[in-house]
Motif scaffolding. Sequence first.
Motif, PDB file in Angstrom:
ATOM      1  N   THR A 237     -64.020  67.886  44.546  1.00 50.27           N
ATOM      2  CA  THR A 237     -62.956  67.237  43.793  1.00 50.27           C
ATOM      3  C   THR A 237     -62.625  65.903  44.458  1.00 50.27           C
ATOM      4  OG1 THR A 237     -62.019  69.366  43.163  1.00 50.27           O
ATOM      5  CG2 THR A 237     -60.595  67.437  42.947  1.00 50.27           C
ATOM      6  N   TYR A 238     -62.755  64.815  43.688  1.00 52.99           N
ATOM      7  CA  TYR A 238     -62.476  63.485  44.214  1.00 52.99           C
ATOM      8  C   TYR A 238     -61.033  63.105  43.884  1.00 52.99           C
ATOM      9  CZ  TYR A 238     -67.508  63.009  44.872  1.00 52.99           C
ATOM     10  OH  TYR A 238     -68.796  63.188  45.291  1.00 52.99           O
ATOM     11  N   PRO A 239     -60.407  62.320  44.746  1.00 55.80           N
ATOM     12  CA  PRO A 239     -58.987  61.995  44.525  1.00 55.80           C
ATOM     13  C   PRO A 239     -58.741  61.162  43.269  1.00 55.80           C
ATOM     14  CG  PRO A 239     -59.887  60.744  46.376  1.00 55.80           C
ATOM     15  CD  PRO A 239     -60.904  61.776  46.023  1.00 55.80           C
ATOM     16  N   HIS A 240     -59.657  60.244  42.958  1.00 53.76           N
ATOM     17  CA  HIS A 240     -59.465  59.362  41.795  1.00 53.76           C
ATOM     18  C   HIS A 240     -60.822  59.135  41.128  1.00 53.76           C
ATOM     19  CE1 HIS A 240     -55.383  58.549  43.147  1.00 53.76           C
ATOM     20  NE2 HIS A 240     -55.875  58.322  44.360  1.00 53.76           N
ATOM     21  N   PRO A 241     -61.310  60.116  40.364  1.00 56.70           N
ATOM     22  CA  PRO A 241     -62.675  60.035  39.845  1.00 56.70           C
ATOM     23  C   PRO A 241     -62.880  59.074  38.687  1.00 56.70           C
ATOM     24  CG  PRO A 241     -61.598  62.020  39.061  1.00 56.70           C
ATOM     25  CD  PRO A 241     -60.647  61.382  40.027  1.00 56.70           C
ATOM     26  N   GLY A 242     -61.836  58.645  38.008  1.00 55.74           N
ATOM     27  CA  GLY A 242     -62.016  57.866  36.795  1.00 55.74           C
ATOM     28  C   GLY A 242     -61.739  56.385  36.947  1.00 55.74           C
ATOM     29  N   LYS A 243     -61.944  55.679  35.863  1.00 56.94           N
ATOM     30  CA  LYS A 243     -61.586  54.265  35.755  1.00 56.94           C
ATOM     31  C   LYS A 243     -61.332  53.978  34.280  1.00 56.94           C
ATOM     32  CE  LYS A 243     -66.459  54.040  36.636  1.00 56.94           C
ATOM     33  NZ  LYS A 243     -67.373  53.995  37.773  1.00 56.94           N
ATOM     34  N   HIS A 244     -60.333  53.167  34.005  1.00 53.60           N
ATOM     35  CA  HIS A 244     -59.962  52.863  32.632  1.00 53.60           C
ATOM     36  C   HIS A 244     -60.802  51.715  32.086  1.00 53.60           C
ATOM     37  CE1 HIS A 244     -56.467  55.396  33.497  1.00 53.60           C
ATOM     38  NE2 HIS A 244     -56.298  55.464  32.183  1.00 53.60           N
ATOM     39  N   LEU A 245     -61.107  51.814  30.793  1.00 49.29           N
ATOM     40  CA  LEU A 245     -61.894  50.793  30.115  1.00 49.29           C
ATOM     41  C   LEU A 245     -60.997  49.993  29.174  1.00 49.29           C
ATOM     42  CD1 LEU A 245     -64.735  49.610  29.258  1.00 49.29           C
ATOM     43  CD2 LEU A 245     -64.678  51.295  27.413  1.00 49.29           C
ATOM     44  N   TYR A 246     -61.183  48.672  29.185  1.00 47.57           N
ATOM     45  CA  TYR A 246     -60.478  47.789  28.261  1.00 47.57           C
ATOM     46  C   TYR A 246     -61.508  46.869  27.615  1.00 47.57           C
ATOM     47  CZ  TYR A 246     -56.549  49.430  31.027  1.00 47.57           C
ATOM     48  OH  TYR A 246     -55.634  50.232  31.677  1.00 47.57           O
ATOM     49  N   HIS A 247     -61.474  46.799  26.292  1.00 47.91           N
ATOM     50  CA  HIS A 247     -62.406  45.923  25.575  1.00 47.91           C
ATOM     51  C   HIS A 247     -61.621  44.813  24.900  1.00 47.91           C
ATOM     52  CE1 HIS A 247     -65.202  45.065  21.972  1.00 47.91           C
ATOM     53  NE2 HIS A 247     -65.558  44.319  23.010  1.00 47.91           N
ATOM     54  N   ILE A 248     -61.993  43.573  25.204  1.00 43.22           N
ATOM     55  CA  ILE A 248     -61.340  42.393  24.641  1.00 43.22           C
ATOM     56  C   ILE A 248     -62.361  41.619  23.811  1.00 43.22           C
ATOM     57  CG2 ILE A 248     -60.112  40.262  25.167  1.00 43.22           C
ATOM     58  CD1 ILE A 248     -59.351  41.517  27.872  1.00 43.22           C
ATOM     59  N   PRO A 249     -62.313  41.729  22.483  1.00 43.83           N
ATOM     60  CA  PRO A 249     -63.240  40.940  21.653  1.00 43.83           C
ATOM     61  C   PRO A 249     -62.963  39.441  21.819  1.00 43.83           C
ATOM     62  CG  PRO A 249     -62.220  42.715  20.386  1.00 43.83           C
ATOM     63  CD  PRO A 249     -61.454  42.606  21.671  1.00 43.83           C
ATOM     64  N   ALA A 250     -64.004  38.675  22.011  1.00 45.73           N
ATOM     65  CA  ALA A 250     -63.896  37.214  22.119  1.00 45.73           C
ATOM     66  C   ALA A 250     -65.238  36.622  21.759  1.00 45.73           C
ATOM     67  CB  ALA A 250     -63.478  36.800  23.532  1.00 45.73           C
ATOM     68  N   SER A 251     -65.225  35.488  21.106  1.00 47.56           N
ATOM     69  CA  SER A 251     -66.450  34.883  20.598  1.00 47.56           C
ATOM     70  C   SER A 251     -67.331  34.377  21.735  1.00 47.56           C
ATOM     71  CB  SER A 251     -66.104  33.723  19.663  1.00 47.56           C
ATOM     72  OG  SER A 251     -67.279  33.029  19.271  1.00 47.56           O
ATOM     73  N   ILE A 252     -68.642  34.559  21.559  1.00 45.61           N
ATOM     74  CA  ILE A 252     -69.594  34.024  22.538  1.00 45.61           C
ATOM     75  C   ILE A 252     -70.218  32.717  22.055  1.00 45.61           C
ATOM     76  CG2 ILE A 252     -70.135  36.337  23.381  1.00 45.61           C
ATOM     77  CD1 ILE A 252     -72.844  36.080  21.868  1.00 45.61           C
ATOM     78  N   GLU A 253     -69.779  32.225  20.904  1.00 39.47           N
ATOM     79  CA  GLU A 253     -70.339  30.997  20.352  1.00 39.47           C
ATOM     80  C   GLU A 253     -69.903  29.785  21.172  1.00 39.47           C
ATOM     81  OE1 GLU A 253     -72.532  30.838  17.906  1.00 39.47           O
ATOM     82  OE2 GLU A 253     -72.479  33.040  17.804  1.00 39.47           O
ATOM     83  N   ARG A 254     -70.850  28.878  21.397  1.00 43.71           N
ATOM     84  CA  ARG A 254     -70.574  27.650  22.142  1.00 43.71           C
ATOM     85  C   ARG A 254     -70.368  26.484  21.173  1.00 43.71           C
ATOM     86  NH1 ARG A 254     -71.963  26.908  27.438  1.00 43.71           N
ATOM     87  NH2 ARG A 254     -72.824  28.700  28.572  1.00 43.71           N
ATOM     88  N   LEU A 255     -69.566  25.547  21.576  1.00 41.81           N
ATOM     89  CA  LEU A 255     -69.430  24.281  20.874  1.00 41.81           C
ATOM     90  C   LEU A 255     -70.009  23.196  21.761  1.00 41.81           C
ATOM     91  CD1 LEU A 255     -65.814  24.623  19.395  1.00 41.81           C
ATOM     92  CD2 LEU A 255     -68.002  24.891  18.190  1.00 41.81           C
ATOM     93  N   GLU A 256     -71.225  22.772  21.424  1.00 42.14           N
ATOM     94  CA  GLU A 256     -71.977  21.812  22.236  1.00 42.14           C
ATOM     95  C   GLU A 256     -72.087  22.346  23.667  1.00 42.14           C
ATOM     96  OE1 GLU A 256     -70.099  18.042  21.657  1.00 42.14           O
ATOM     97  OE2 GLU A 256     -70.808  17.855  19.601  1.00 42.14           O
ATOM     98  N   ASP A 257     -71.627  21.587  24.668  1.00 37.26           N
ATOM     99  CA  ASP A 257     -71.775  22.031  26.048  1.00 37.26           C
ATOM    100  C   ASP A 257     -70.535  22.764  26.580  1.00 37.26           C
ATOM    101  OD1 ASP A 257     -74.324  21.034  26.271  1.00 37.26           O
ATOM    102  OD2 ASP A 257     -73.664  19.063  26.960  1.00 37.26           O
ATOM    103  N   ALA A 258     -69.541  22.968  25.735  1.00 37.12           N
ATOM    104  CA  ALA A 258     -68.320  23.642  26.175  1.00 37.12           C
ATOM    105  C   ALA A 258     -68.584  25.135  26.315  1.00 37.12           C
ATOM    106  CB  ALA A 258     -67.202  23.394  25.176  1.00 37.12           C
ATOM    107  N   PRO A 259     -67.940  25.794  27.284  1.00 37.44           N
ATOM    108  CA  PRO A 259     -68.110  27.246  27.429  1.00 37.44           C
ATOM    109  C   PRO A 259     -67.522  27.984  26.233  1.00 37.44           C
ATOM    110  CG  PRO A 259     -66.371  26.449  28.863  1.00 37.44           C
ATOM    111  CD  PRO A 259     -67.027  25.237  28.286  1.00 37.44           C
ATOM    112  N   SER A 260     -67.972  29.192  26.030  1.00 41.45           N
ATOM    113  CA  SER A 260     -67.504  29.984  24.899  1.00 41.45           C
ATOM    114  C   SER A 260     -66.101  30.522  25.155  1.00 41.45           C
ATOM    115  CB  SER A 260     -68.457  31.157  24.660  1.00 41.45           C
ATOM    116  OG  SER A 260     -68.400  32.070  25.740  1.00 41.45           O
ATOM    117  N   GLU A 261     -65.488  31.024  24.080  1.00 44.58           N
ATOM    118  CA  GLU A 261     -64.172  31.663  24.200  1.00 44.58           C
ATOM    119  C   GLU A 261     -64.249  32.855  25.156  1.00 44.58           C
ATOM    120  OE1 GLU A 261     -61.054  34.305  21.475  1.00 44.58           O
ATOM    121  OE2 GLU A 261     -62.835  33.419  20.559  1.00 44.58           O
ATOM    122  N   ALA A 262     -65.360  33.609  25.112  1.00 39.02           N
ATOM    123  CA  ALA A 262     -65.504  34.773  25.983  1.00 39.02           C
ATOM    124  C   ALA A 262     -65.485  34.367  27.455  1.00 39.02           C
ATOM    125  CB  ALA A 262     -66.794  35.516  25.653  1.00 39.02           C
ATOM    126  N   ILE A 263     -66.167  33.287  27.798  1.00 38.15           N
ATOM    127  CA  ILE A 263     -66.202  32.841  29.197  1.00 38.15           C
ATOM    128  C   ILE A 263     -64.812  32.376  29.644  1.00 38.15           C
ATOM    129  CG2 ILE A 263     -67.171  31.129  30.778  1.00 38.15           C
ATOM    130  CD1 ILE A 263     -69.088  33.409  29.974  1.00 38.15           C
TER     131      ILE A 263
END
Length: 618
Positions: A237-263
């Motif tokens: 038995t481990y003291p803290h076996p789990g970890k919570h997951l969070y999913h944040i949708p964000a666009s991966i599309e780039r505008l020219e050389d600018a980083p994406s919304e996800a980055i």
Amino acid sequence: MFMDVNSAYKNIAGFDTPNPMQTAVWQAITEDNDMGIGLLLKGLTGSGKTEAVAIPAINENRRLIMVYPTRSLVDDQIMRFEKLLTNYSCHNKGQLVTLTVDTGAQSMRYCYRNGKTEPTPGGERSTRHLYTGNVIITTLDKFIYRFFGFGEPLKSYIFPLRIRYMNPIICFDEAHSYDEIAFINFERLVKTLYQNGKDIVLMTATMPMQYLKRFHDLDVFDFASGQGARAMADWKTYPHPGKHLYHIPASIERLEDAPSEAIERIIAETRQRYQFDKRMIVTIESVKDAAYVYTQLRDEFRDNIWLYHGRLTQARRKEVYAKLKEQEGKENGRYLLISTSAIEVGCDLDAHILISQLCDPDRLIQRAGRCNRKQAIPDASIVVVGDNIPEWATALTEQQPKYLQELQAQNGKLFNPEPLVPLMEKELVSDPRVEIMFDMLHEYVYDARLENKNLHENGLVITRSWEPSIILCQGEDENGLLCEAITVPISYCRTPKDEQPITLLLGTDGGGLQKRVFNKDERRFENKTVGKWENGYKADLLFDFGTQGYEDYDPKLGYVNLPFLFEGPIPAGAKKFMRRQEEAHEAKIWYIDPENVTIKANEIVGETAVTANKKDVA
């Protein structure tokens, strides 16, 4: 001195008792079995698969060859095996035990006796050992190279001899991580070894069903799901076996050389969630984006932030990894690591928080294994950012919508990898050219089929891709070792339209496009000029920036922006070629077009035609 299972794990690994998986593997390796060992071991990340194979092999004084998919993973395992072998030598007074690290152009040997490190006869770089010793750790590419006896002609034949006759246990870790041509070679190698009576173990955490079916001859020990997983859960038995997951949708599309919304969202989440006394890993899909995130954050985090990716030099990767492990060894050790997928496979890190750009499910499970690895961190969390996966970085097609739905279903809950496993997609490819070449080399080396001699003498084996690689470096040191060197596929250095290939200044010492060949008379490697129509498979290609250096290179950032060196790739029938003009000299480097309908091997090696039709390859 042979120890029982409990004594061996306590004295060699420092474990109080072995877990159920380790006990089962111990029995499989140590019991008398006329049929030999053929295991496929499935275990969750951090469950102790390496020790499960290493402890009984070391205790039984069996030579263990550990084969890994990448050099960075080999670097990660050195300290692990040093500890095991040092501990083993403490309990076997007077016995010399050795560790060999065999990667790239270098082979290092380390010796231990009575719990201490001993000087290696002939120096660490001595090649006299030639695959003797207790543990050998290497990459798949280098093992195939040794398996077929490539290398220095006076010695290379010894490697196949010792692989065949000295009864090693050959263990392939991260067996799920090979794709396309690499998987063809991996599967062919495993089956060839097993069918010839070698003891084989495959280890995996996330092997998809398509791959599992290809190894149906092996005994499956499944401790990642079902009854095996329940036995592991009940064992401790481990003291803290789990970890919570969070999913944040964000666009991966780039505008020219600018980083994406996800980055940009990843940067914001990093700033918000980072805590001074915690360890955080941030994984990004591309080197360019990872370097951007690092540069945006380094002034805030100063000496506590590190960048790790495949275009750093090997020395820098080792330095960064050593710093991370140093922090993990402290009671309140902390770091902020910005990385690409180079860190996700097998590296023994234990972070409080993982922030990951959206990636394929098998890779997410691997990355999750670097968070709360020891199951002792309260409030550990995984944050996945993105609404899509870059096309070049995914194998998913039909399953991607279901994958996104599952991430949303687990949003804010404990991370459960089991529903992700059926969503993994791996496309199995077939390339008869690669399969036939593997068989021809095996027949020549192990069955003395002399009609295949020419293939071997040309040193040709396609391990991962038909496209050759090129070494980028900046001179040599006094020992002839390349400085600031990395290896990339040659097409990564193609020149875009409206750009010009990089040129070296007149008078630059030692620079330019070269090939690295072995001088049989002097028994050393030397650099020569690349010919006008050069076979890309016959020698290591090299571009040396010499004394001029490469202005876009930074030791801490690595080769983020690769140099423009070639025009191409230019189609030429069954081939493609890359062209470079240096002053009055023109060099063309050709290689096989993997998409070509008909390929003839005699165009590569001069004899023995091998033809594959497109319909056979599909």
